[in-house]
Design a protein around this motif. Structure first.
Motif, PDB file in Angstrom:
ATOM      1  N   GLY A 107       0.806  -1.209   0.000  1.00  0.00           N
ATOM      2  CA  GLY A 107       0.000   0.000   0.000  1.00  0.00           C
ATOM      3  C   GLY A 107       0.840   1.258   0.000  1.00  0.00           C
ATOM      4  N   ARG A 108       0.522   2.177   0.909  1.00  0.00           N
ATOM      5  CA  ARG A 108       1.248   3.436   0.982  1.00  0.00           C
ATOM      6  C   ARG A 108       2.631   3.285   1.586  1.00  0.00           C
ATOM      7  N   TYR A 109       2.884   2.151   2.228  1.00  0.00           N
ATOM      8  CA  TYR A 109       4.193   1.912   2.835  1.00  0.00           C
ATOM      9  C   TYR A 109       5.099   1.255   1.799  1.00  0.00           C
ATOM     10  N   THR A 110       5.582   2.081   0.866  1.00  0.00           N
ATOM     11  CA  THR A 110       6.357   1.547  -0.252  1.00  0.00           C
ATOM     12  C   THR A 110       7.731   1.042   0.156  1.00  0.00           C
ATOM     13  N   TYR A 111       8.204   1.418   1.327  1.00  0.00           N
ATOM     14  CA  TYR A 111       9.446   0.883   1.871  1.00  0.00           C
ATOM     15  C   TYR A 111       9.154  -0.202   2.909  1.00  0.00           C
ATOM     16  N   GLY A 112       7.894  -0.578   3.040  1.00  0.00           N
ATOM     17  CA  GLY A 112       7.537  -1.496   4.113  1.00  0.00           C
ATOM     18  C   GLY A 112       7.579  -0.745   5.439  1.00  0.00           C
ATOM     19  N   LEU A 113       7.918  -1.442   6.505  1.00  0.00           N
ATOM     20  CA  LEU A 113       8.000  -0.825   7.831  1.00  0.00           C
ATOM     21  C   LEU A 113       9.436  -0.879   8.360  1.00  0.00           C
ATOM     22  N   ARG A 114      10.387  -0.759   7.435  1.00  0.00           N
ATOM     23  CA  ARG A 114      11.790  -0.859   7.810  1.00  0.00           C
ATOM     24  C   ARG A 114      12.203   0.182   8.855  1.00  0.00           C
ATOM     25  N   SER A 115      11.693   1.401   8.724  1.00  0.00           N
ATOM     26  CA  SER A 115      12.129   2.470   9.617  1.00  0.00           C
ATOM     27  C   SER A 115      11.654   2.285  11.050  1.00  0.00           C
ATOM     28  N   SER A 116      10.792   1.295  11.297  1.00  0.00           N
ATOM     29  CA  SER A 116      10.363   1.029  12.676  1.00  0.00           C
ATOM     30  C   SER A 116      11.550   0.642  13.545  1.00  0.00           C
ATOM     31  N   SER A 117      12.581   0.068  12.940  1.00  0.00           N
ATOM     32  CA  SER A 117      13.773  -0.294  13.712  1.00  0.00           C
ATOM     33  C   SER A 117      14.498   0.953  14.210  1.00  0.00           C
ATOM     34  N   ILE A 118      14.433   2.058  13.431  1.00  0.00           N
ATOM     35  CA  ILE A 118      15.034   3.320  13.866  1.00  0.00           C
ATOM     36  C   ILE A 118      14.236   3.897  15.032  1.00  0.00           C
ATOM     37  N   LEU A 119      12.921   3.854  14.925  1.00  0.00           N
ATOM     38  CA  LEU A 119      12.062   4.357  16.002  1.00  0.00           C
ATOM     39  C   LEU A 119      12.267   3.550  17.278  1.00  0.00           C
ATOM     40  N   ALA A 120      12.478   2.235  17.135  1.00  0.00           N
ATOM     41  CA  ALA A 120      12.703   1.389  18.312  1.00  0.00           C
ATOM     42  C   ALA A 120      13.990   1.778  19.015  1.00  0.00           C
ATOM     43  N   ALA A 121      15.041   2.031  18.247  1.00  0.00           N
ATOM     44  CA  ALA A 121      16.316   2.428  18.841  1.00  0.00           C
ATOM     45  C   ALA A 121      16.173   3.770  19.562  1.00  0.00           C
ATOM     46  N   LEU A 122      15.428   4.702  18.959  1.00  0.00           N
ATOM     47  CA  LEU A 122      15.207   6.005  19.587  1.00  0.00           C
ATOM     48  C   LEU A 122      14.392   5.860  20.873  1.00  0.00           C
ATOM     49  N   PHE A 123      13.352   5.031  20.827  1.00  0.00           N
ATOM     50  CA  PHE A 123      12.523   4.801  22.011  1.00  0.00           C
ATOM     51  C   PHE A 123      13.346   4.202  23.140  1.00  0.00           C
ATOM     52  N   ASN A 124      14.170   3.233  22.811  1.00  0.00           N
ATOM     53  CA  ASN A 124      14.977   2.572  23.839  1.00  0.00           C
ATOM     54  C   ASN A 124      15.940   3.543  24.512  1.00  0.00           C
ATOM     55  N   ALA A 125      16.539   4.423  23.728  1.00  0.00           N
ATOM     56  CA  ALA A 125      17.474   5.395  24.297  1.00  0.00           C
ATOM     57  C   ALA A 125      16.754   6.366  25.233  1.00  0.00           C
ATOM     58  N   VAL A 126      15.615   6.895  24.788  1.00  0.00           N
ATOM     59  CA  VAL A 126      14.857   7.848  25.603  1.00  0.00           C
ATOM     60  C   VAL A 126      14.322   7.173  26.863  1.00  0.00           C
ATOM     61  N   PHE A 127      13.763   5.970  26.708  1.00  0.00           N
ATOM     62  CA  PHE A 127      13.193   5.263  27.859  1.00  0.00           C
ATOM     63  C   PHE A 127      14.256   4.973  28.910  1.00  0.00           C
ATOM     64  N   LEU A 128      15.424   4.572  28.469  1.00  0.00           N
ATOM     65  CA  LEU A 128      16.503   4.255  29.403  1.00  0.00           C
ATOM     66  C   LEU A 128      16.935   5.497  30.177  1.00  0.00           C
ATOM     67  N   LEU A 129      17.030   6.628  29.495  1.00  0.00           N
ATOM     68  CA  LEU A 129      17.446   7.862  30.157  1.00  0.00           C
ATOM     69  C   LEU A 129      16.405   8.322  31.184  1.00  0.00           C
ATOM     70  N   VAL A 130      15.142   8.143  30.870  1.00  0.00           N
ATOM     71  CA  VAL A 130      14.083   8.508  31.815  1.00  0.00           C
ATOM     72  C   VAL A 130      14.151   7.619  33.055  1.00  0.00           C
ATOM     73  N   ALA A 131      14.336   6.317  32.841  1.00  0.00           N
ATOM     74  CA  ALA A 131      14.424   5.384  33.968  1.00  0.00           C
ATOM     75  C   ALA A 131      15.623   5.707  34.851  1.00  0.00           C
ATOM     76  N   ILE A 132      16.734   6.028  34.237  1.00  0.00           N
ATOM     77  CA  ILE A 132      17.940   6.367  34.991  1.00  0.00           C
ATOM     78  C   ILE A 132      17.740   7.656  35.785  1.00  0.00           C
ATOM     79  N   GLY A 133      16.999   8.597  35.209  1.00  0.00           N
ATOM     80  CA  GLY A 133      16.730   9.839  35.911  1.00  0.00           C
ATOM     81  C   GLY A 133      15.954   9.607  37.201  1.00  0.00           C
ATOM     82  N   ALA A 134      14.947   8.738  37.149  1.00  0.00           N
ATOM     83  CA  ALA A 134      14.138   8.440  38.333  1.00  0.00           C
ATOM     84  C   ALA A 134      14.970   7.744  39.415  1.00  0.00           C
TER      85      ALA A 134
END
Length: 335
Positions: A107-134
C-alpha cells in the motif's frame, strides 16, 4: 533524460533478476534491477531466538533482583533492577521492530515498515534515560540522608547472578551490534547491565566489610552516569537517522567525489543519502552525462561500488544527457 534504478548485483544467488522491459531501450529508460542478498527485502539476520532467550532470562531476573533489592534495602540493587526492567521492555520493542522491518512493502508503505527499527532504537534510548533519571533522584535522596543499612551479602549474590545473565544475553546480540543500530541498542543495554552488576558486586563487598552504607547510593549514581554515557551515542545516532541524516559510517562528500569522478560524468546534483532502516541505506542522485547514456554495465558497476565501498545497497541513479535539465536547477544543486 534517462532514469536508471540500480541495486547491487545479487551475490547470494549469483544471478541477475532481469525483467523483459529491462532490455527495452525504445522509450529511453533503462531499468536494471539487481537485487542484493535476499532480494529487495534485504532482511537483517534473524535474532528471534536471542530476543526470546534474553526477554525470558531478564524478566525472571528483574523479579528476583527487585525483590531482594527491597529486602536488602539497596538502592544500587534496585537501580540495577530498574535498568533490567528497561532492558526487558527495550528487547520487546526491538524484537517487534525487527519483525515489522522484515515485512514486505504494501500500500502506501512503499518501503515497508523498515524504519520502525530506527524508532525502536530512539525509544529505547529515551526510555533508558528517563528510567535512569528516576533512579538517580532516589539515590541522591538517600545520599543526602546519609545512607541506610544495606545487606551487603545479598547484594553481592544477586548482582553476581546478574553478571552471568546479562553477559550471556549481550553475547547473543554481539554478532549484530556493529551493523544494526536496533540490535546494537539491545546489545548495549545488556552489556551495560553486566558492567553495572560488576559495580554492584564490588560495592556489596565494600559495604559488607566496612559498613559504609552511603556507598550504596553513591555507587548507584556512578552506575547511572556510566549508563548515560553509553546511551548517548545510541540516542544521537537514532535521532539523526529518524531525521533522514546519512548514517555516520557514510561520508556524503566521499560519495559525491566518487560519483563525480566517474568517466563521462560532467556534474552531479540532488544527491540524497538516508537510512531506510538500521541496516539499509538508500541513495538517489542525478548524473549529467552529455556524452549519452553509459549503458547497463556502467550502472551495475556504480551500484556494486556503492555497496562495497560505502555500504549503500539501495541506489537510484538518474542519468541526464541534456544540459537543459541542469540549467533549470538552483546553482547550489549542481556539482
Amino acid at each position: 533524460m534517462t532514469e536508471s534504478h540500480n541495486h547491487a548485483p545479487d551475490e547470494q544467488h549469483g544471478h541477475d533478476h532481469d525483467h523483459p522491459h529491462d532490455q527495452d531501450h525504445s522509450h529511453g529508460h533503462d531499468h536494471g534491477h539487481d537485487h542484493g542478498p535476499g532480494g529487495h527485502s534485504h532482511a537483517p539476520a534473524s535474532f528471534g531466538r536471542a530476543f526470546a532467550i534474553g526477554i525470558a532470562l531478564n524478566t525472571a531476573f528483574v523479579l528476583i533482583e527487585a525483590g531482594y533489592g527491597f529486602f536488602a534495602n539497596s538502592v544500587a540493587l534496585l537501580s540495577d533492577a530498574g535498568h533490567n526492567l528497561s532492558d526487558v521492555l527495550s528487547l520487546i520493542v526491538a524484537w517487534i521492530a525487527a519483525i515489522l522491518a522484515a515485512r514486505a512493502p504494501k500500500g502506501r508503505y512503499t518501503y515497508g515498515l523498515r524504519s520502525s527499527s530506527i524508532l525502536a532504537a530512539l525509544f529505547n534510548a529515551v526510555f533508558l534515560l528517563v528510567a535512569i533519571g528516576a533512579l538517580s533522584w532516589e539515590a541522591i535522596y538517600r545520599l543526602i540522608a546519609g545512607g541506610e543499612h544495606v545487606a551487603g551479602q545479598t547484594v553481592i549474590v544477586v548482582a553476581a547472578i546478574g553478571i552471568l545473565i546479562n553477559g550471556v544475553t549481550a553475547w547473543l546480540f554481539s554478532s549484530g551490534a556493529k551493523d544494526d543500530l536496533n540490535i546494537r541498542g539491545a546489545y548495549l543495554h545488556m552489556l551495560s547491565d553486566a558492567v553495572v552488576s560488576v559495580g554492584v558486586v564490588v560495592t556489596g563487598f565494600v559495604i559488607l566489610y566496612t559498613g559504609w552504607n552511603w556507598l550504596d547510593p553513591l555507587a548507584s549514581l556512578a552506575i547511572n552516569a556510566v549508563i548515560i554515557i553509553g546511551t548517548w551515542s545510541l540516542l544521537r545516532d537514532s535521532l539523526e537517522l529518524s531525521l533522514n541524516a546519512a548514517p555516520r559510517n557514510i561520508e556524503p562528500e566521499a560519495v559525491r567525489a566518487y560519483l563525480g569522478a566517474q568517466t563521462g560524468v560532467a556534474n552531479i546534483h540532488d544527491l540524497h543519502i538516508w537510512a531506510m532502516s538500521t541496516t539499509e541505506t538508500a541513495l538517489t542522485v542525478h548524473l549529467r552525462m552529455p556524452g549519452g547514456h553509459p549503458g547497463d554495465a556502467f550502472l551495475l558497476h556504480i551500484a556494486h561500488d556503492l555497496k562495497e565501498k560505502f555500504r549503500i545497497n539501495h541506489p537510484t541513479l538518474q542519468i541526464e544527457t541534456s544540459a537543459d535539465t541542469v540549467c533549470a536547477l538552483e546553482p547550489d544543486h549542481v556539482v
